[in-house]
Design a protein around this motif. Structure first.
Motif, PDB file in Angstrom:
ATOM      1  N   GLN A  13       0.831  -1.196   0.000  1.00  0.00           N
ATOM      2  CA  GLN A  13       0.000   0.000   0.000  1.00  0.00           C
ATOM      3  C   GLN A  13       0.868   1.249   0.000  1.00  0.00           C
ATOM      4  OE1 GLN A  13      -2.556  -0.542   3.427  1.00  0.00           O
ATOM      5  NE2 GLN A  13      -4.087  -1.583   2.176  1.00  0.00           N
ATOM      6  N   THR A  14       0.260   2.340  -0.357  1.00  0.00           N
ATOM      7  CA  THR A  14       0.957   3.622  -0.346  1.00  0.00           C
ATOM      8  C   THR A  14       1.571   3.871   1.025  1.00  0.00           C
ATOM      9  OG1 THR A  14      -0.510   4.559  -2.012  1.00  0.00           O
ATOM     10  CG2 THR A  14       0.688   6.105  -0.623  1.00  0.00           C
ATOM     11  N   GLY A  15       2.852   4.273   1.006  1.00  0.00           N
ATOM     12  CA  GLY A  15       3.566   4.539   2.253  1.00  0.00           C
ATOM     13  C   GLY A  15       4.353   3.364   2.800  1.00  0.00           C
ATOM     14  N   PHE A  37      16.073  -0.537 -13.127  1.00  0.00           N
ATOM     15  CA  PHE A  37      15.191   0.169 -14.050  1.00  0.00           C
ATOM     16  C   PHE A  37      13.759  -0.253 -13.766  1.00  0.00           C
ATOM     17  CE2 PHE A  37      17.910   2.195 -17.267  1.00  0.00           C
ATOM     18  CZ  PHE A  37      19.145   1.678 -16.911  1.00  0.00           C
ATOM     19  N   ARG A  38      12.825   0.616 -14.095  1.00  0.00           N
ATOM     20  CA  ARG A  38      11.398   0.329 -13.903  1.00  0.00           C
ATOM     21  C   ARG A  38      10.688   0.473 -15.242  1.00  0.00           C
ATOM     22  NH1 ARG A  38       9.938   3.947  -9.837  1.00  0.00           N
ATOM     23  NH2 ARG A  38       9.731   5.600 -11.386  1.00  0.00           N
ATOM     24  N   GLN A  39       9.777  -0.448 -15.494  1.00  0.00           N
ATOM     25  CA  GLN A  39       9.014  -0.396 -16.734  1.00  0.00           C
ATOM     26  C   GLN A  39       7.530  -0.587 -16.445  1.00  0.00           C
ATOM     27  OE1 GLN A  39      10.019  -3.357 -19.755  1.00  0.00           O
ATOM     28  NE2 GLN A  39       9.514  -1.891 -21.365  1.00  0.00           N
ATOM     29  N   THR A  40       6.712   0.263 -17.055  1.00  0.00           N
ATOM     30  CA  THR A  40       5.259   0.140 -16.978  1.00  0.00           C
ATOM     31  C   THR A  40       4.725  -0.180 -18.372  1.00  0.00           C
ATOM     32  OG1 THR A  40       5.070   2.549 -17.201  1.00  0.00           O
ATOM     33  CG2 THR A  40       5.012   1.631 -14.981  1.00  0.00           C
ATOM     34  N   PRO A  41       3.524  -0.736 -18.453  1.00  0.00           N
ATOM     35  CA  PRO A  41       2.991  -1.180 -19.757  1.00  0.00           C
ATOM     36  C   PRO A  41       3.003  -0.071 -20.804  1.00  0.00           C
ATOM     37  CG  PRO A  41       1.651  -2.047 -17.994  1.00  0.00           C
ATOM     38  CD  PRO A  41       2.631  -1.115 -17.348  1.00  0.00           C
ATOM     39  N   PRO A  86       1.894   5.042  -5.635  1.00  0.00           N
ATOM     40  CA  PRO A  86       1.357   4.271  -6.774  1.00  0.00           C
ATOM     41  C   PRO A  86       2.190   4.422  -8.046  1.00  0.00           C
ATOM     42  CG  PRO A  86      -0.429   5.305  -5.583  1.00  0.00           C
ATOM     43  CD  PRO A  86       0.845   5.830  -4.972  1.00  0.00           C
ATOM     44  N   GLU A  87       2.780   5.585  -8.252  1.00  0.00           N
ATOM     45  CA  GLU A  87       3.596   5.793  -9.454  1.00  0.00           C
ATOM     46  C   GLU A  87       4.913   5.040  -9.420  1.00  0.00           C
ATOM     47  OE1 GLU A  87       2.197   8.112  -7.500  1.00  0.00           O
ATOM     48  OE2 GLU A  87       3.500   9.895  -7.299  1.00  0.00           O
ATOM     49  N   THR A 120       3.781  -3.549  -7.122  1.00  0.00           N
ATOM     50  CA  THR A 120       2.506  -2.869  -7.264  1.00  0.00           C
ATOM     51  C   THR A 120       2.186  -2.142  -5.974  1.00  0.00           C
ATOM     52  OG1 THR A 120       1.702  -4.592  -8.774  1.00  0.00           O
ATOM     53  CG2 THR A 120       0.061  -3.117  -7.806  1.00  0.00           C
ATOM     54  N   VAL A 121       1.960  -0.833  -6.086  1.00  0.00           N
ATOM     55  CA  VAL A 121       1.632  -0.011  -4.922  1.00  0.00           C
ATOM     56  C   VAL A 121       0.191   0.469  -5.082  1.00  0.00           C
ATOM     57  CG1 VAL A 121       2.283   1.959  -3.506  1.00  0.00           C
ATOM     58  CG2 VAL A 121       4.039   0.741  -4.824  1.00  0.00           C
ATOM     59  N   SER A 122      -0.658   0.033  -4.182  1.00  0.00           N
ATOM     60  CA  SER A 122      -2.070   0.416  -4.266  1.00  0.00           C
ATOM     61  C   SER A 122      -2.307   1.702  -3.483  1.00  0.00           C
ATOM     62  CB  SER A 122      -2.956  -0.697  -3.723  1.00  0.00           C
ATOM     63  OG  SER A 122      -2.701  -0.901  -2.355  1.00  0.00           O
ATOM     64  N   SER A 123      -3.281   2.470  -3.965  1.00  0.00           N
ATOM     65  CA  SER A 123      -3.583   3.758  -3.314  1.00  0.00           C
ATOM     66  C   SER A 123      -4.609   3.589  -2.204  1.00  0.00           C
ATOM     67  CB  SER A 123      -4.092   4.758  -4.346  1.00  0.00           C
ATOM     68  OG  SER A 123      -5.210   4.226  -5.004  1.00  0.00           O
TER      69      SER A 123
END
Length: 123
Positions: A13-15, A37-41, A86-87, A120-123
């Motif tokens: 979770q966030t934080g 490195f980070r990759q998003t779809p 989340p980002e 995955t970081v959920s808000s």
């Protein structure tokens, strides 16, 4: 040759905090610069953090500076991620540059890559 294996991803979770690990092996692994490195779809891989072969030099992207810490201990490189947002979500890849030349931020300079681990970081 350098082989890289990432671990430590997950759903938080966030934080929250997470620590990613990158286990390296091979003839050139001890002298290689290692980066995350980070990759998003649908997007290219973005530089997150890197550490020199000696461990004395580190570099962070502006988006993670002050929240993430990269460290190196023998054959493992860690990415401690605090105050996650989340980002920060995406697939995190560990990469190795066997040439001693600083800490590149472009993927082109990294010859070896791991298989990636999902964060995955959920808000």
């Amino acid at each position: 040759q350098v082989q890289l294996v990432e671990s430590g991803g997950g759903l938080v979770q966030t934080g929250d905090s997470l620590r990613l690990s990158c286990a390296s092996s091979g003839r050139s692994s001890s002298s290689a610069t290692i980066a995350w490195f980070r990759q998003t779809p649908g997007k290219e891989r973005d530089f997150v953090a890197g550490i020199s072969w000696s461990g004395y030099n580190v570099h962070y992207s502006d988006s993670v500076k002050g929240r993430f810490t990269i460290s190196r201990d023998n054959a493992k490189v860690y990415l401690q991620m605090n105050s996650l947002k989340p980002e920060d979500s995406g697939v995190y890849y560990c990469a190795a540059d066997p040439v001693v030349r600083g800490i590149p931020v472009l993927t082109d300079y990294y010859e070896y890559w791991g298989q990636g681990t999902q964060v995955t970081v959920s808000s």
